[in-house]
Write a protein that holds these residues in place. Structure first.
Motif, PDB file in Angstrom:
ATOM      1  N   PHE A   1      82.848  28.346  86.713  1.00 15.23           N
ATOM      2  CA  PHE A   1      82.965  27.311  87.733  1.00 15.23           C
ATOM      3  C   PHE A   1      83.283  25.948  87.122  1.00 15.23           C
ATOM      4  O   PHE A   1      84.062  25.175  87.683  1.00 15.23           O
ATOM      5  N   GLY A   2      82.680  25.640  85.976  1.00 16.54           N
ATOM      6  CA  GLY A   2      82.924  24.342  85.358  1.00 16.54           C
ATOM      7  C   GLY A   2      84.273  24.215  84.710  1.00 16.54           C
ATOM      8  O   GLY A   2      85.043  23.295  85.015  1.00 16.54           O
ATOM      9  N   ARG A   3      84.599  25.154  83.821  1.00 12.44           N
ATOM     10  CA  ARG A   3      85.866  25.102  83.082  1.00 12.44           C
ATOM     11  C   ARG A   3      87.036  25.718  83.841  1.00 12.44           C
ATOM     12  O   ARG A   3      88.193  25.473  83.518  1.00 12.44           O
ATOM     13  N   GLY A   4      86.733  26.589  84.801  1.00  6.67           N
ATOM     14  CA  GLY A   4      87.803  27.208  85.564  1.00  6.67           C
ATOM     15  C   GLY A   4      88.377  28.477  84.964  1.00  6.67           C
ATOM     16  O   GLY A   4      89.455  28.921  85.371  1.00  6.67           O
ATOM     17  N   LEU A   5      87.671  29.097  84.007  1.00  4.39           N
ATOM     18  CA  LEU A   5      88.148  30.351  83.441  1.00  4.39           C
ATOM     19  C   LEU A   5      87.944  31.488  84.440  1.00  4.39           C
ATOM     20  O   LEU A   5      87.112  31.406  85.350  1.00  4.39           O
ATOM     21  N   ASP A   6      88.708  32.547  84.261  1.00  9.99           N
ATOM     22  CA  ASP A   6      88.678  33.682  85.171  1.00  9.99           C
ATOM     23  C   ASP A   6      87.290  34.318  85.228  1.00  9.99           C
ATOM     24  O   ASP A   6      86.750  34.748  84.208  1.00  9.99           O
ATOM     25  N   LEU A   7      86.724  34.382  86.427  1.00 10.50           N
ATOM     26  CA  LEU A   7      85.358  34.887  86.576  1.00 10.50           C
ATOM     27  C   LEU A   7      85.232  36.359  86.208  1.00 10.50           C
ATOM     28  O   LEU A   7      84.208  36.773  85.655  1.00 10.50           O
ATOM     29  N   GLN A   8      86.250  37.149  86.492  1.00  9.29           N
ATOM     30  CA  GLN A   8      86.169  38.571  86.168  1.00  9.29           C
ATOM     31  C   GLN A   8      86.150  38.790  84.665  1.00  9.29           C
ATOM     32  O   GLN A   8      85.404  39.636  84.162  1.00  9.29           O
ATOM     33  N   ILE A   9      86.949  38.024  83.942  1.00 13.04           N
ATOM     34  CA  ILE A   9      86.939  38.122  82.475  1.00 13.04           C
ATOM     35  C   ILE A   9      85.564  37.754  81.939  1.00 13.04           C
ATOM     36  O   ILE A   9      85.016  38.428  81.052  1.00 13.04           O
ATOM     37  N   ILE A  10      84.987  36.680  82.473  1.00 14.91           N
ATOM     38  CA  ILE A  10      83.654  36.261  82.030  1.00 14.91           C
ATOM     39  C   ILE A  10      82.620  37.344  82.325  1.00 14.91           C
ATOM     40  O   ILE A  10      81.786  37.679  81.466  1.00 14.91           O
ATOM     41  N   GLN A  11      82.653  37.902  83.511  1.00 16.09           N
ATOM     42  CA  GLN A  11      81.694  38.948  83.866  1.00 16.09           C
ATOM     43  C   GLN A  11      81.841  40.164  82.956  1.00 16.09           C
ATOM     44  O   GLN A  11      80.834  40.768  82.535  1.00 16.09           O
ATOM     45  N   ASP A  12      83.078  40.530  82.641  1.00 16.13           N
ATOM     46  CA  ASP A  12      83.308  41.672  81.746  1.00 16.13           C
ATOM     47  C   ASP A  12      82.756  41.399  80.348  1.00 16.13           C
ATOM     48  O   ASP A  12      82.093  42.256  79.749  1.00 16.13           O
ATOM     49  N   LEU A  13      83.020  40.207  79.832  1.00 15.85           N
ATOM     50  CA  LEU A  13      82.523  39.860  78.506  1.00 15.85           C
ATOM     51  C   LEU A  13      80.998  39.747  78.504  1.00 15.85           C
ATOM     52  O   LEU A  13      80.335  40.153  77.543  1.00 15.85           O
ATOM     53  N   ASN A  14      80.439  39.202  79.576  1.00 10.05           N
ATOM     54  CA  ASN A  14      78.981  39.126  79.681  1.00 10.05           C
ATOM     55  C   ASN A  14      78.360  40.515  79.615  1.00 10.05           C
ATOM     56  O   ASN A  14      77.342  40.726  78.952  1.00 10.05           O
ATOM     57  N   ARG A  15      78.963  41.455  80.312  1.00  8.51           N
ATOM     58  CA  ARG A  15      78.442  42.824  80.350  1.00  8.51           C
ATOM     59  C   ARG A  15      78.473  43.447  78.960  1.00  8.51           C
ATOM     60  O   ARG A  15      77.524  44.121  78.547  1.00  8.51           O
ATOM     61  N   ILE A  16      79.557  43.219  78.240  1.00  3.45           N
ATOM     62  CA  ILE A  16      79.683  43.781  76.888  1.00  3.45           C
ATOM     63  C   ILE A  16      78.664  43.138  75.949  1.00  3.45           C
ATOM     64  O   ILE A  16      77.940  43.823  75.223  1.00  3.45           O
TER      65      ILE A  16
END
Length: 211
Positions: A104-119
Motif C-alpha cells: 500500500f505504501g510503495r505501490g508494489l504488486d500485492l500478489q507478488i508480496i503475498q507470494d513472497l511472504n508465504r515463501i
C-alpha cells in the motif's frame, strides 16, 4: 504449535514499547516467551536492518527482497523452532508490515508480496495480530517531538521520513487487512497513554492465551 502473536502499526504508534511491556508481563505470569523484531532477530537480519532502514539507497523492489530475506532467516532460525518447542512468540512486526508498507505504501504488486511472504514465512501465520491504530499525523508528531523513542539512528529512518501521504496509505492498508481477517486482527486505539494501551493489549492476549 504454540501461540504466535504479532504487533503491527505505523511508525510512532508505540509497537516496540508495547512489545517489550507485553513480553515482560507474559514472563511474570510464567509464559515461556521469545521476543523478536522485524527486520532483525538473527545475525543476518540485524546486518540487513540498517540497509533496509536507509543506510544506503534501495529501490522498492530491492527493499522488499531484503525484507523477505531477513524474514526467511528469522523464521527458520528462531520462530519455527521456538513454536515447535512449545514457546510463545511475540514479534514486533511480521509479514503484514510488508503488505502495508511495500504494497500500500510503495505501490508494489500485492500478489507478488503475498507470494513472497508465504515463501519466507514457510507457511507460518500469526494466531493473533494487534494493530496499534494511530492517525498518521499524530504518530509522526510523536516522532518529531521525541515522545516516541526510535530504536534506529537518524540515518536509518527511511520509512519515518516518508511524506504523510505514504503513512496514510499504509494505515489504509492495515485497516484493509484487519477487515479481511477479523478473527486474527485486534484493532486498538493507540492514542491514549502507554499504560492504557498496554491494558487493552493485555486483555486481548489474555483472551487469546486463555490466561
Amino acid at each position: 504449535m504454540s501461540p504466535f502473536i504479532t504487533l503491527e502499526g505505523g511508525d510512532g504508534a508505540g509497537k516496540t514499547t508495547q512489545t517489550g511491556l507485553l513480553v515482560e508481563r507474559l514472563r511474570m505470569v510464567g509464559i515461556d516467551v521469545i521476543q523478536v523484531r522485524e527486520p532483525g532477530g538473527t545475525a543476518l537480519g540485524e546486518a540487513l536492518r540498517p540497509l533496509i532502514k536507509g543506510e544506503v539507497d534501495a529501490s522498492p523492489l530491492a527493499e522488499l527482497l531484503l525484507l523477505e530475506t531477513a524474514r526467511a532467516q528469522l523464521v527458520e532460525e528462531v520462530i519455527a523452532p521456538a513454536l515447535q518447542a512449545g514457546k510463545t512468540i511475540v514479534s514486533d512486526r511480521f509479514y503484514d508490515s510488508t503488505v502495508a508498507y511495500q504494497g500500500f505504501g510503495r505501490g508494489l504488486d500485492l500478489q507478488i508480496i503475498q507470494d513472497l511472504n508465504r515463501i519466507a514465512s514457510a507457511g507460518i501465520s500469526p494466531d493473533a495480530t494487534i494493530l496499534l491504530d494511530l492517525e498518521p499525523s499524530a504518530a509522526l508528531s510523536r516522532i518529531g517531538n521525541g515522545a516516541d523513542q526510535r530504536s534506529d539512528p537518524a540515518g536509518q529512518q527511511r520509512f519515518e521520513s516518508q511524506p504523510l501521504e505514504f503513512h496514510e496509505r499504509l494505515i489504509e492498508g492495515y485497516h484493509s487487512l484487519a477487515a479481511e481477517d477479523p478473527s486474527r486482527w485486534f484493532v486498538i486505539d493507540a492514542s491514549s497513554s502507554v499504560d492504557r494501551v498496554g491494558e487493552k493489549i493485555w486483555a486481548v492476549v489474555s483472551s487469546v492465551l486463555r490466561l
